[in-house]
Scaffold this active site. Structure first.
Site, PDB file in Angstrom:
ATOM      1  N   TRP A  10       0.819  -1.220   0.000  1.00 13.24           N
ATOM      2  CA  TRP A  10       0.000   0.000   0.000  1.00 13.24           C
ATOM      3  C   TRP A  10       0.849   1.264   0.000  1.00 13.24           C
ATOM      4  O   TRP A  10       0.326   2.368  -0.079  1.00 13.24           O
ATOM      5  CB  TRP A  10      -0.931  -0.013   1.215  1.00 13.24           C
ATOM      6  CG  TRP A  10      -2.088  -0.965   1.070  1.00 13.24           C
ATOM      7  CD1 TRP A  10      -2.398  -1.718  -0.019  1.00 13.24           C
ATOM      8  CD2 TRP A  10      -3.101  -1.242   2.057  1.00 13.24           C
ATOM      9  NE1 TRP A  10      -3.530  -2.466   0.207  1.00 13.24           N
ATOM     10  CE2 TRP A  10      -3.990  -2.195   1.485  1.00 13.24           C
ATOM     11  CE3 TRP A  10      -3.340  -0.804   3.350  1.00 13.24           C
ATOM     12  CZ2 TRP A  10      -5.090  -2.684   2.169  1.00 13.24           C
ATOM     13  CZ3 TRP A  10      -4.444  -1.305   4.032  1.00 13.24           C
ATOM     14  CH2 TRP A  10      -5.315  -2.237   3.446  1.00 13.24           C
ATOM     15  N   HIS A  96      12.609  -2.717  -1.301  1.00 13.26           N
ATOM     16  CA  HIS A  96      11.756  -2.068  -2.300  1.00 13.26           C
ATOM     17  C   HIS A  96      12.500  -0.862  -2.864  1.00 13.26           C
ATOM     18  O   HIS A  96      13.164  -0.133  -2.128  1.00 13.26           O
ATOM     19  CB  HIS A  96      10.420  -1.635  -1.700  1.00 13.26           C
ATOM     20  CG  HIS A  96       9.470  -1.130  -2.748  1.00 13.26           C
ATOM     21  ND1 HIS A  96       9.572   0.126  -3.290  1.00 13.26           N
ATOM     22  CD2 HIS A  96       8.446  -1.732  -3.393  1.00 13.26           C
ATOM     23  CE1 HIS A  96       8.628   0.277  -4.211  1.00 13.26           C
ATOM     24  NE2 HIS A  96       7.934  -0.835  -4.296  1.00 13.26           N
ATOM     25  N   GLU A 166      11.189  -7.164  -9.564  1.00 10.94           N
ATOM     26  CA  GLU A 166      10.518  -5.884  -9.757  1.00 10.94           C
ATOM     27  C   GLU A 166      11.499  -4.849 -10.299  1.00 10.94           C
ATOM     28  O   GLU A 166      12.132  -4.113  -9.541  1.00 10.94           O
ATOM     29  CB  GLU A 166       9.908  -5.419  -8.430  1.00 10.94           C
ATOM     30  CG  GLU A 166       9.098  -4.161  -8.567  1.00 10.94           C
ATOM     31  CD  GLU A 166       8.189  -3.894  -7.373  1.00 10.94           C
ATOM     32  OE1 GLU A 166       7.224  -4.648  -7.193  1.00 10.94           O
ATOM     33  OE2 GLU A 166       8.452  -2.945  -6.638  1.00 10.94           O
ATOM     34  N   SER A 212       3.446  -2.132 -11.811  1.00 13.74           N
ATOM     35  CA  SER A 212       2.325  -1.746 -12.678  1.00 13.74           C
ATOM     36  C   SER A 212       1.408  -2.912 -13.029  1.00 13.74           C
ATOM     37  O   SER A 212       0.890  -2.995 -14.143  1.00 13.74           O
ATOM     38  CB  SER A 212       2.849  -1.061 -13.943  1.00 13.74           C
ATOM     39  OG  SER A 212       3.723  -0.017 -13.580  1.00 13.74           O
TER      40      SER A 212
HETATM   41  P1  PGA Z   1       2.709  -0.277  -8.788  1.00 12.31           P
HETATM   42  O1  PGA Z   1       3.742  -0.446  -7.602  1.00 12.31           O
HETATM   43  O2  PGA Z   1       1.930  -1.554  -8.871  1.00 12.31           O
HETATM   44  O3  PGA Z   1       1.840   0.876  -8.387  1.00 12.31           O
HETATM   45  O4  PGA Z   1       3.501  -0.009 -10.020  1.00 12.31           O
HETATM   46  C1  PGA Z   1       4.446  -1.617  -7.452  1.00 12.31           C
HETATM   47  C2  PGA Z   1       5.423  -1.506  -6.306  1.00 12.31           C
HETATM   48  O5  PGA Z   1       6.043  -0.442  -6.139  1.00 12.31           O
HETATM   49  O6  PGA Z   1       5.618  -2.488  -5.574  1.00 12.31           O
END
Ligand code: PGA
Length: 569
Positions: A10, A96, A166, A212
């Site tokens: 979140w 992250h 990611e 995304s």
């Molecule tokens: P997003 O974020 O799905 O809004 O691109 C992903 C994340 O930062 O873990």
């Protein structure tokens, strides 16, 4: 079988009231199935206890977004693993991009310390990894990162973790990273874990993709078999989207368990030295038992024995690391992008079976039939080709067709690679400067069913026309790289159904049969092949020549190579 994983981060959003409202709406849906996966919500730390109280009795699990690398309390403003656990967190995100982007950006010592604190503090770390800008050597970087960040971890600790591929450039965008990139990233991650902690451990940890993700694009991403789930940032705050994602992940999981790749597995078993009959027998047995073959073959030897494999067979079967190099796709397989299904049937690309570790061919090939196009159809097709390229698939069509023009146009301003079939030997084929540039960049592959100097041959038109028909599933491409005056163009032998017989080419319907017919140089049985037609002749290839040609393409299966060598010897 690994438990699928969904992670909703979140970020710095969601008040306490919004948190309670999320759970109310989420819990009002039919969530029976959600217990089959780990569904982790990472709220801001302020909402952890509220979420914990509200989520009681639901399948939601709690995660924190970050933690302190320290355990002692003299760190104002930070949150230790112990405090996060106390507030209800079971999981914690580590690394992250948005937390890494601070002062000590991505400092491996810092990340390593966080992982250690999390593990020691009873939290399950979810490590996020991915390159900060698109790069071709992502795999090498992932390996270095895994080695550095997880050094000192025991296999048991790794088994408690989750991993998210990611790439930061894909976060907060309109579209996720291209499927092929995601696939490569996830594969690189599992390969790195296997390298450092063994295949058994690597086979057990969940690896998902984030960046995304939305329920609208999830299906496309979930057709990537290497993924065990997905992560959502912005859309993870929407209870409807999360519930939809749960359904999508579970559906993809059961689709993956279905034996749709039977032909490919048959090839694999046969290639590993099992007889065709034995391969069929085992496949039928495993399919009846509902086994997921990818998983089964990575099991330790005793477990394999319990699934009916004899000790000698266990020794023969190596984990199928090479399998992605041979991709079999059928018409309606999940890899077939949903968007393409919207094209009128006559314009839909046919999926072909491709073989060979040549990078351009190690993926499904989609053949665009060279039909006359109206202007509107041309536009539709342009969109479809863009989509194919974006999916990392390999669009192919006949050189000189309107489809080829569209493909070349798209290739000049989009990423990806394409393939053109040429109706003459490559040395006879005129190449436009545009195509030449693409060939030189390795983004355009020319394929000819004819030896290099053969002139355009009207009698071969029906051969290619066969490919254009609906029987694409039964086509076979054998990668061979011939020297031509337009290096680095590559040529292939194409063997579509109903091929007018050439003594060196034979039609096969099952991937494994190619091994049989290549190793068996008896004349083809006339029962399955059409009568010879005049005008199409070629001298039979000797086993030595066949071997040479195939080896230049790097596409000789081991078993075949051995058999051919024996024949030569
Ligand atoms: P997003 O974020 O799905 O809004 O691109 C992903 C994340 O930062 O873990």
């Amino acid at each position: 079988m690994r438990r699928p994983l969904i992670v909703c981060n979140w970020k710095m959003a969601m008040t306490l009231e919004e948190t309670r409202a999320f759970v109310r709406t989420f819990a009002a849906q039919d969530l029976g199935q959600a217990a089959q996966l780990d569904l982790v919500i990472c709220p801001p730390a302020t909402a952890l206890t509220t979420l914990q109280a509200a989520a009681e009795g639901t399948p939601l699990q709690l995660g924190a977004q970050d933690l302190s690398p320290h355990a002692d309390p003299a760190h104002t403003g930070q949150l230790s693993a112990a405090l996060l656990r106390d507030a209800g967190a079971e999981w914690v995100l580590v690394g992250h991009f948005e937390t890494r982007a601070g002062e000590r950006a991505g400092d491996p010592d810092l990340l390593q310390a966080k992982i250690r604190r999390a593990l020691e503090g009873g939290l399950r770390p979810i490590l996020l990894l991915g390159e900060d800008e698109p790069t071709p050597d992502a795999a090498a970087r992932i390996e270095t990162r895994i080695r550095r960040l997880l050094s000192g971890c025991t296999p048991e600790e790794i088994q408690r973790m989750g991993f998210i591929y990611e790439p930061s450039w894909a976060i907060g965008q309109d579209e996720p990273a291209p499927a092929e990139q995601v696939d490569r990233g996830a594969q690189a991650l599992r390969a790195a874990l296997a390298l450092h902690f063994g295949t058994d451990v690597a086979a057990e940890v969940p690896i998902i993709y984030g960046g995304s993700v939305t329920p609208e694009n999830a299906e496309r991403l979930l057709s990537i078999r290497t993924l065990d789930g997905l992560g959502m940032g912005r859309r993870g705050r929407d209870p409807g989207a999360v519930a939809r994602l749960v359904e999508q992940v579970l559906r993809a999981r059961s689709a993956a368990a279905a034996p749709e790749n039977a032909g490919l597995w048959y090839w694999f078993l046969f290639e590993s030295g099992l007889s065709t009959q034995r391969a069929k027998e085992l496949l039928t047995q495993w399919q009846d038992e509902g086994e997921r073959l990818e998983e089964l073959l990575t099991l330790p030897p005793q477990a394999k024995a319990q699934h009916g494999l004899a000790p000698r067979e266990i020794a023969q079967l190596e984990p199928p690391e090479t399998l992605p190099e041979v991709t079999a796709v059928q018409w309606d397989a999940p890899l077939y992008p949903a968007g393409l299904r919207q094209l009128p049937l006559r314009l839909r690309p046919a999926l072909l079976f491709t073989a060979g570790p040549a990078p351009l061919l190690a993926r499904p090939l989609l053949y665009l039939p060279p039909l006359p196009l109206t202007e509107q159809e041309g536009e539709l097709l342009q969109e479809a080709i863009g989509l194919l390229l974006g999916e990392g698939l390999l669009p192919a069509t006949l050189a000189g067709s309107p489809q080829a023009t569209v493909l070349l146009q798209e290739l000049t301003h989009a990423e990806g690679e394409g393939l053109l079939f040429v109706r003459s030997g490559l040395e006879r084929h005129p190449i436009s400067p545009e195509a030449k540039a693409l060939i030189e960049n390795g983004r355009l592959l020319l394929v000819s069913p004819l030896p290099p100097t053969t002139p355009e041959h009207p009698d071969l038109a029906p051969v290619l026309a066969q490919v254009e028909g609906a029987a694409a599933k039964r086509c076979l491409l054998i990668g061979t790289f011939l020297e031509t005056p337009c290096p680095p163009a590559k040529s292939l032998h194409l063997v579509p159904p109903g091929t007018p017989p050439r003594p060196d080419l034979r039609q096969v319907e099952d991937p494994a049969e190619v091994l049989l017919w290549l190793s068996d140089l008896e004349p083809p049985s006339t029962g399955t092949l059409p009568e010879p037609q005049p005008g199409v002749e070629a001298a039979p290839l000797s086993p030595e020549e066949t071997l040479n040609i195939l080896e230049q393409g790097g596409a000789v299966p081991r078993v075949l190579r051995e058999r051919l060598r024996k024949q030569q010897g």
